[in-house]
Structures are given as structure tokens and as C-alpha cells.
Enzyme design. Structure first.
Site, PDB file in Angstrom:
ATOM      1  N   ASP A   1      -9.807  -0.724   3.828  1.00 24.98           N
ATOM      2  CA  ASP A   1     -10.386  -0.261   1.850  1.00 24.98           C
ATOM      3  C   ASP A   1     -11.122  -0.723   1.200  1.00 24.98           C
ATOM      4  O   ASP A   1     -11.716   0.388   0.667  1.00 24.98           O
ATOM      5  CB  ASP A   1      -8.622  -0.424   1.587  1.00 24.98           C
ATOM      6  CG  ASP A   1      -7.325   0.757   1.848  1.00 24.98           C
ATOM      7  OD1 ASP A   1      -7.799   0.938   3.334  1.00 24.98           O
ATOM      8  OD2 ASP A   1      -6.291   0.073   1.483  1.00 24.98           O
TER       9      ASP A   1
ATOM     10  N   ASP B   1       0.699  -1.365   0.477  1.00 27.55           N
ATOM     11  CA  ASP B   1       0.147  -0.184  -0.160  1.00 27.55           C
ATOM     12  C   ASP B   1       0.622   1.281   0.128  1.00 27.55           C
ATOM     13  O   ASP B   1       1.693   1.579   1.224  1.00 27.55           O
ATOM     14  CB  ASP B   1      -0.605  -0.102   1.079  1.00 27.55           C
ATOM     15  CG  ASP B   1      -1.710   0.518   1.301  1.00 27.55           C
ATOM     16  OD1 ASP B   1      -2.594   0.986  -0.399  1.00 27.55           O
ATOM     17  OD2 ASP B   1      -2.659   1.949   2.215  1.00 27.55           O
TER      18      ASP B   1
ATOM     19  N   THR C   1      -3.953   5.542  -3.859  1.00 30.33           N
ATOM     20  CA  THR C   1      -2.598   6.916  -2.520  1.00 30.33           C
ATOM     21  C   THR C   1      -1.707   6.505  -3.879  1.00 30.33           C
ATOM     22  O   THR C   1      -0.987   7.569  -4.327  1.00 30.33           O
ATOM     23  CB  THR C   1      -3.297   6.087  -1.979  1.00 30.33           C
ATOM     24  OG1 THR C   1      -2.449   4.831  -1.786  1.00 30.33           O
ATOM     25  CG2 THR C   1      -3.257   6.360  -0.969  1.00 30.33           C
ATOM     26  N   THR C   2      -1.073   5.659  -4.831  1.00 28.43           N
ATOM     27  CA  THR C   2       0.363   5.310  -5.230  1.00 28.43           C
ATOM     28  C   THR C   2       0.036   5.594  -6.838  1.00 28.43           C
ATOM     29  O   THR C   2       0.741   6.786  -6.654  1.00 28.43           O
ATOM     30  CB  THR C   2      -0.024   3.780  -5.343  1.00 28.43           C
ATOM     31  OG1 THR C   2       0.424   3.495  -4.394  1.00 28.43           O
ATOM     32  CG2 THR C   2       1.459   3.634  -5.789  1.00 28.43           C
TER      33      THR C   2
HETATM   34  P1  ADP Z   1      -3.335   2.623  -5.639  1.00 30.78           P
HETATM   35  O1  ADP Z   1      -2.987   2.820  -4.383  1.00 30.78           O
HETATM   36  O2  ADP Z   1      -2.787   4.000  -6.505  1.00 30.78           O
HETATM   37  O3  ADP Z   1      -4.380   2.848  -5.735  1.00 30.78           O
HETATM   38  P2  ADP Z   1      -3.048   0.529  -6.215  1.00 30.78           P
HETATM   39  O4  ADP Z   1      -1.627  -0.818  -6.865  1.00 30.78           O
HETATM   40  O5  ADP Z   1      -4.211  -0.110  -6.146  1.00 30.78           O
HETATM   41  O6  ADP Z   1      -2.914   1.288  -5.765  1.00 30.78           O
HETATM   42  O7  ADP Z   1      -2.986   0.197  -8.309  1.00 30.78           O
HETATM   43  C1  ADP Z   1      -3.874   0.403  -9.055  1.00 30.78           C
HETATM   44  C2  ADP Z   1      -4.000   0.273 -10.754  1.00 30.78           C
HETATM   45  O8  ADP Z   1      -3.782  -0.803 -10.566  1.00 30.78           O
HETATM   46  C3  ADP Z   1      -5.058   0.865 -10.837  1.00 30.78           C
HETATM   47  O9  ADP Z   1      -4.787   2.154 -12.168  1.00 30.78           O
HETATM   48  C4  ADP Z   1      -6.012   0.279 -11.485  1.00 30.78           C
HETATM   49  O10 ADP Z   1      -6.681   0.120 -12.481  1.00 30.78           O
HETATM   50  C5  ADP Z   1      -5.033  -1.080 -11.705  1.00 30.78           C
HETATM   51  N1  ADP Z   1      -5.444  -2.491 -11.618  1.00 30.78           N
HETATM   52  C6  ADP Z   1      -5.921  -2.964 -10.979  1.00 30.78           C
HETATM   53  N2  ADP Z   1      -6.344  -4.654 -10.659  1.00 30.78           N
HETATM   54  C7  ADP Z   1      -6.126  -4.269 -12.126  1.00 30.78           C
HETATM   55  C8  ADP Z   1      -6.342  -5.462 -13.312  1.00 30.78           C
HETATM   56  N3  ADP Z   1      -6.766  -6.924 -12.997  1.00 30.78           N
HETATM   57  N4  ADP Z   1      -5.794  -4.980 -14.569  1.00 30.78           N
HETATM   58  C9  ADP Z   1      -5.327  -4.229 -15.025  1.00 30.78           C
HETATM   59  N5  ADP Z   1      -4.785  -3.232 -14.183  1.00 30.78           N
HETATM   60  C10 ADP Z   1      -5.471  -3.488 -13.225  1.00 30.78           C
END
Ligand code: ADP
Ligand code: MG
Length: 529
Positions: A378, A58, A91-92
């Protein structure tokens, strides 16, 4: 320059040099979390001062745990914390987008474009893009709501655990939604050591790890009334009694008898006001337990403050101090009561009009339990948002690419230098599909080009499939995200980038690194604008 040394600079810097250092600080910070982005992102192992470890994927946890003192880095971290508070996710993305926009801005500054012009171009791009977002949203079906919650957890835990927690979070959110309003604090979380994280369980109602004080009490029942007491049902101890001089054993017996009588009188009162369940913070004496059982009153003792507060809210009542003086008005109401053994612990489970739910998290270690609790929190936050506003956007980089393409087309119509700033902003957004691809071991540039081409043919719902590396329909794959997360990430990142572009003279060492807002205020108007 090495990234580590950037965060330590304490010289007085000004103008272009300040901006360069600030941009580098933001890039260094983003570098710390970029590799965690997306379902294929890596975990980070964090170690605190006392040597405690935490494994997390996270972004905001990584940044908030790291002791970053650089004022500009703090501004970016604050944007990420705001994102966490407002949207519970993204957040990332916020940090990574902000850093990339600044990197691109720096290239323009080197070509002689003033930071203020870039800031204006960024602001124009943001408002143009946010309007477009509303046209791109789809209204979620229940199935899609589930997908969106699962997308928000992707990469955080093992797949089966993600699926389980998503399902439970959605169930809990449905339970606590009344008239489109949700309150995630109505869901209590209990950490139960042992078992596996997939065994997490959602109990409808309030679950409290307690057993009734007497086995003759009826453990099942309801509806009925409940009394919550900030105290106990106990005899006063003669040692604590006020100035009692005992001259014979007869007197002590008489004292005890009087005390027992006082306790019995309280039980009598409970019976007369029609109390079905008695809950006390302190103890209940042996004599009182039997008397309560005889009177048909179910009782629980040594219930913790937090549970008493939850019970009060659930049963729409408040705590009283004196059982002897309790009246009918002091009683709360419940729908059902029962006891159940779960994973070796006996739980008292109470349901009431006011919908509450309890998650029983399981895990083999404190670390796992902590991660389950964070992830569920979350997921619940995201599920609650969807209950209030079930609007979704495509994930997997689709939204960012669609906005970037639209902003670039719009930029062509702007004659001034802002045009270049808008293009830089659009390129900045595309860091998301690039980083997602890179973290999945794909070629970032090739993936972005393929995705852009696929969207121009097939529309904005096409995003990256990180398993195959080919663009595909996000709706059918269920890679969907609540509009609030994406919207807040884009605006939070843009606004932080604009603030940083507006700083052009910084005296690091003499400023309070913890209060970046102050820096902004102090520096406002000092620039050459
Ligand atoms: P954040 O802290 O920004 O939420 P995450 O590590 O949760 O970072 O990553 C979020 C990103 O991953 C988003 O852009 C989301 O669309 C993408 N994402 C999540 N699951 C998938 C998936 N199965 N296939 C493609 N992209 C995905
Ligand atoms: Mg996320």
C-alpha cells in the site's frame, strides 16, 4: 431492525421499501469498518472457513474477506475495491461516506423528495466539490511525500514499523521512477521468517536467496553479460537416454564420456560468447561447475521462474533453452553482482540498468509477514502515485470539512429541491471527521463543530489533531494525503450512492448476488422516473 438480519432479507421489495432496505444494508456494511477508520481505529480479527486468522485494520480487507451476498452491499464493496485498485488507500472512507450519504438521502425521501432529485443533487455536489479540490492542493516536498506515505499507513502497524516501511517505500518508488512513470511491480518482496518487522530492508537491485554453485567462482563483479536458461547444464542420465542397449561396462563409460564432453562443449560455447553469469532453472553437474569456475563464469542454479522473469526484465533479455546454441544476442547485461548474508540467508544481489529493488520483509510469524507485505504494498502504491503526481491535500478531516462548507454555501444559490440534496451530501462527507474523532475517543459532534469554526478563521488546511482533540495545521503536522486518494474516495462513494438511489425495485432471491452491475442494467428504466 437488527443489522444482521438486514443482510439476509430475500423478499421481493419495491419502491420506497426497497430503498429503505438498501440504505440499511449500506449502513450495516459501513458499521463493520467504521471503527477501523483513522490512526486510532481498531483492528479487526477475521477468521476464515478453515479457521485461519487475520488481524487487520484495512477496510477493504475486512470487506473482501467477509462473505457478503447482499447485492447492494456488494455494490458498496465494489466501490471500495475500485478505490483499492485505483488509489491503494481510502477504502474505508469510501464505504463510510457512501453509507452516510445514503442515510441522509433516506431522510429526504421520508420528507417526500424523490430519489432521482436527490441523485441529481448529489451529482451536482460531486462535480462542484471535485473542481474545488484542485484549488486546495499543495505540491509536495520530499519531506511531505514521506509524511503522506506515513499518513496512509497510520494505525495499520506499530509506529516504528510504519515509519520504516514508509521510508523504504519512498526510497523504492524513487528508484523505480523513470520519466515520471512508475511501476510498483519492479519491486520484489521477499518474506524472511524471523526477526522483527522494523528490520525490513530495502535492497537496491534484485535479491535472490541463492549461493553460487562453486566457491571458487568470483562472487563480486560487473558490469558484464548474463545468460538465462530455461533448463539446466547436466549430463543426460543413461536411464533416460533414448533406446540405449548397454552390453558392456565399456559402453557405459563411453556414453558417460560423451555426455561429459557434451556438457564441456556447452561451457566452451558460454566462454566463447563472453558470458559472465549463467543462471539456470534446473541443475548444474559437478564437472560443469568446476569447468565454469575455471572459465571464470559465475553460475546459479535452480532459480525459480518468477526470479528468472524478473532477471530477464532487469537485464533486458529473454530465456533460452539450449546453452550449446546460445549466441551473443542471447546475453543480457548487468551492472554489478555480489553476495551478501542477511539475517542468516545468503542473497545473490544483481543490479542492472533497469532499476529494480527488493524488500526483505521480516517478522516472527506468517501473519506479521503478511501484514508487513500488505502495508508495504500500500505504501509503495501511494509513494508511486506521488512520484507521478506529487499533489497533496490536508488529512484529519480537513478536506471533507472544507468541501462540505463550500458545497453548503453553493447549495444556497440553487433554488430547487436539489438544494436539500446538496446539504445532505455535504453532511455525508463530514462523517469522516466525526468518525475519526469518535474512534479516538473524542466527542464527534463537538470535534466537528470546533473544526468547522477553526477553518472559518484559519483556512482549509486545519484538520483534527486526534491526540489532543483540537483543530490544528495539518501541513506542519504532516497529516497529508495524495489528492488521488481523496478525490477517488469522494467520487466513488457518491457514484455508488447514486446507483443505489436509482434502484427502486429489487427481487433479491432471483438475482445473482455476485453481479451487481447486472442488477443496475436490468433495473434501469424500470422506475417511475
Ligand atoms: P482509509 O481506508 O479510508 O484510508 P484509514 O483507516 O487509513 O482509512 O484512515 C484514513 C483517515 O485517517 C484519513 O481521513 C486521514 O486523513 C486520517 N488520518 C490519518 N493519519 C492521521 C493523523 N495523524 N491525524 C489525523 N487524521 C489522520
Ligand atoms: Mg488508509
Amino acid at each position: 431492525m437488527a443489522e444482521e438480519t438486514i443482510l439476509e432479507s430475500t423478499d421481493r421489495t419495491s419502491g420506497r421499501e426497497a430503498l429503505r432496505k438498501n440504505v440499511q444494508a449500506a449502513i450495516a456494511l459501513a458499521g463493520a469498518v467504521r471503527t477501523t477508520l483513522g490512526p486510532k481505529g481498531l483492528d479487526k480479527l477475521l477468521i476464515d472457513d478453515e479457521g485461519r486468522t487475520l488481524v487487520t485494520n484495512d477496510g477493504v480487507t475486512v470487506l473482501e474477506t467477509a462473505k457478503v451476498e447482499h447485492p447492494v452491499a456488494r455494490m458498496v464493496i465494489n466501490a471500495s475495491s475500485t478505490q483499492d485498485r485505483v488509489a491503494r488507500d481510502g477504502t474505508t472512507s469510501t464505504v463510510v461516506i457512501c453509507a452516510e450519504m445514503l442515510r441522509n438521502a433516506w431522510q429526504l425521501v421520508r420528507q417526500g423528495i424523490h430519489p432521482a432529485t436527490i441523485a441529481r443533487g448529489f451529482a451536482q455536489s460531486e462535480s462542484f466539490a471535485l473542481k474545488l479540490l484542485d484549488e486546495m492542493t499543495i505540491t509536495a516536498t520530499t519531506e511531505q511525500m514521506y509524511s503522506a506515505v506515513e499518513t496512509s499507513l497510520s494505525g495499520k502497524m506499530e509506529r516504528r514499523v510504519q515509519a520504516r516501511l514508509s521510508k523504504l517505500a519512498l526510497e523504492a518508488s524513487e528508484r523505480i521512477t523513470t520519466e515520471q512513470r512508475t511501476d510498483p511491480t519492479r519491486v520484489k518482496i521477499i518474506r524472511q521468517n524471523g526477526g522483527s518487522a522494523v528490520d525490513a530492508e530495502l535492497v537496491i537491485g534484485l535479491a535472490i536467496p541463492k549461493t553460487r554453485v562453486h566457491s571458487e567462482m568470483l562472487e563480486c563483479g560487473g558490469p558484464g553479460s548474463i545468460l538465462l536458461v530455461d533448463g539446466g547444464l547436466e549430463k543426460r542420465s543413461p536411464m533416460l537416454g533414448a533406446k540405449l542397449s548397454i552390453t558392456s561396462t565399456g559402453m557405459l563409460d563411453a556414453f558417460r564420456a560423451a555426455e561429459v564432453k557434451a556438457v564441456m562443449k556447452q561451457v566452451e560455447n558460454l566462454k566463447s560468447i563472453g558470458c559472465d553469469i549463467l543462471v539456470v532453472k534446473e541443475g548444474i553437474d559437478d564437472e560443469a561447475r568446476q569447468a565454469l569456475a575455471d572459465a571464470g563464469i559465475l553460475a546459479y542454479r535452480r532459480v525459480e521462474n518468477t526470479d528468472l522473469e524478473l532477471l530477464a526484465r532487469a537485464c533486458n533479455t529473454s530465456l533460452i533453452h539450449d546453452i550449446g546454441r546460445a549466441t551473443k544476442e542471447d546475453l543480457g547485461v548487468f551492472i554489478s553482482t555480489r553476495e551478501e548474508l542477511k539475517g542468516g540467508t545468503n542473497y545473490w544481489i544483481l543490479t542492472s540498468e533497469d532499476d529494480a529493488a527488493t524488500l526483505i520483509a521480516r517478522g516472527s510469524s506468517t501473519e506479521v509477514l503478511g501484514e508487513v507485505e500488505r502495508c508495504f504494498g500500500d505504501a509503495l502504491g501511494v509513494a508511486c502515485q506521488l512520484q507521478e503526481d506529487p499533489q497533496l491535500l490536508p488529512g484529519g478531516g480537513a478536506t471533507q470539512v472544507a468541501l462540505a462548507r463550500a458545497v453548503r454555501r453553493h447549495a444556497e444559490t440553487i433554488p430547487g429541491r436539489e438544494q436539500m440534496a446538496m446539504e445532505a451530501w455535504a453532511d455525508g462527507l463530514e462523517v469522516i471527521p466525526r468518525a475519526l474523532a469518535q474512534n479516538a475517543g473524542l466527542d464527534p459532534i463537538e470535534s466537528l463543530l470546533k473544526l468547522t469554526a477553526a477553518q472559518s478563521e484559519g483556512g482549509v488546511m486545519i484538520g483534527l489533531d486526534l491526540d489532543t482533540g483540537t483543530p490544528s495545521d495539518t501541513v506542519s503536522r504532516g497529516v497529508l494525503e495524495p489528492v488521488k486518494i481523496t478525490r477517488q474516495a469522494i467520487s466513488g462513494a457518491t457514484e455508488a450512492a447514486i446507483s443505489i438511489l436509482r434502484i427502486d425495485d429489487v427481487l433479491w432471491a432471483q438475482m445473482d448476488a455476485q453481479v451487481p452491475d447486472d442488477i443496475q442494467q436490468q433495473l434501469a428504466g424500470m422506475g417511475p422516473e
